[in-house]
Design an enzyme around this catalytic site. Sequence first.
Site, PDB file in Angstrom:
ATOM      1  N   LYS A 203      -2.690  -1.997  11.333  1.00 57.09           N
ATOM      2  CA  LYS A 203      -2.664  -0.812  10.485  1.00 57.09           C
ATOM      3  C   LYS A 203      -3.714   0.167  10.989  1.00 57.09           C
ATOM      4  O   LYS A 203      -4.907  -0.138  11.022  1.00 57.09           O
ATOM      5  CB  LYS A 203      -2.936  -1.176   9.024  1.00 57.09           C
ATOM      6  CG  LYS A 203      -2.857   0.024   8.079  1.00 57.09           C
ATOM      7  CD  LYS A 203      -3.102  -0.397   6.638  1.00 57.09           C
ATOM      8  CE  LYS A 203      -3.034   0.785   5.698  1.00 57.09           C
ATOM      9  NZ  LYS A 203      -3.306   0.402   4.297  1.00 57.09           N
ATOM     10  N   LYS A 257       1.804  -0.268  11.324  1.00 57.40           N
ATOM     11  CA  LYS A 257       1.814   0.888  10.433  1.00 57.40           C
ATOM     12  C   LYS A 257       0.807   1.911  10.938  1.00 57.40           C
ATOM     13  O   LYS A 257      -0.340   1.532  11.217  1.00 57.40           O
ATOM     14  CB  LYS A 257       1.446   0.451   9.009  1.00 57.40           C
ATOM     15  CG  LYS A 257       1.476   1.563   7.981  1.00 57.40           C
ATOM     16  CD  LYS A 257       1.079   1.036   6.608  1.00 57.40           C
ATOM     17  CE  LYS A 257       1.081   2.168   5.587  1.00 57.40           C
ATOM     18  NZ  LYS A 257       0.605   1.729   4.264  1.00 57.40           N
TER      19      LYS A 257
END
Length: 335
Positions: A203, A257
């Site tokens: 992330k 992400k």
Amino acid sequence: MSPARLAPFPFSRPRRLRRAGWIRDLVRETRLRPEDLIWPIFVMDGVDAEEPIPSMPGVSRLTVDRCVEAARRAADLGIPCIALFPYTDASVKTPGAEEAWNPDNLVNTATRAIKRAVPGIGVLLDVALDPYNSDGHDGIVRDGVVVNDESLMALEKQALAQVEAGCDILGPSDMMDGRIGIIRRALEEHDYQDALIMSYAAKYASAFYGPFRDAVGASGALKGDKKTYQMDFGNTDEALREVALDLEEGADMVMVKPGMPYLDVCRRVKTEFQVPTFAYQVSGEYAMLAGAIGNDWLDGDKVILESLGAFRRAGCDGILTYFAPQAAELMEAAI
């Protein structure tokens, strides 16, 4: 594997495989299906209401009863899983983020309601403190620092409250070191051996999250940035290390992400580990496309499927996307 040796033109004519729809369908390498999608939904207080999110055209916050309706729609469209995110009232946000493990908080209440009404659909819940933290961070802040180990204790309590509510997949998105191992051990100790963990393993500290923070009411609360725990966008080797650690600690699936700006990372993760790999087409990606579609600058039907197909082509097994219902309807219409 070495590529096949092709005869020179005119004996090799690649356009022969493109000349009609049926042959293009027959030789297509990557396919996109409703089963590849997870639909993120925002939950708010109230009854029988929804509230449009200005920075995400076409997306609204939904009350719990409307979330149940959305879950039914997802199931009817063949979407196997929904992800719930809360719009938490500022009055219950605290430095310790205690609302995160309230058994009756918004996402836990919505999970129970959905599981009663649509038991066959999967529910994914985010494990992170930012919707409940008055500092706006994914972990607990002490003297201006997001503290790792104290945050782990809070995340453990949050994860247990979520599986007790009926959540099928825990999605730790906090990027604290060691959180997957802490959560997995807690699940084992409390007889939740079958609970799945989809780790937000890679992330990045991204500018593409802005509309999401508006959607969950976290934009004004954030003090500073998240660069001390989310990843630097220049790094890909680091992503592989993060994925390896999370798998060793007990993650069943991993996520990259944001999505489209990090397709190279998706490909590296899938090639290196050969585990179920997901990507999140985040709010900023959605907002760019939805804005251009709304202004007739892009053909929405085509762009939605093409953008999602890119994730599958990069090696992703599934995609979290706010376009999920529209995409599933488009796929159904194409059959």
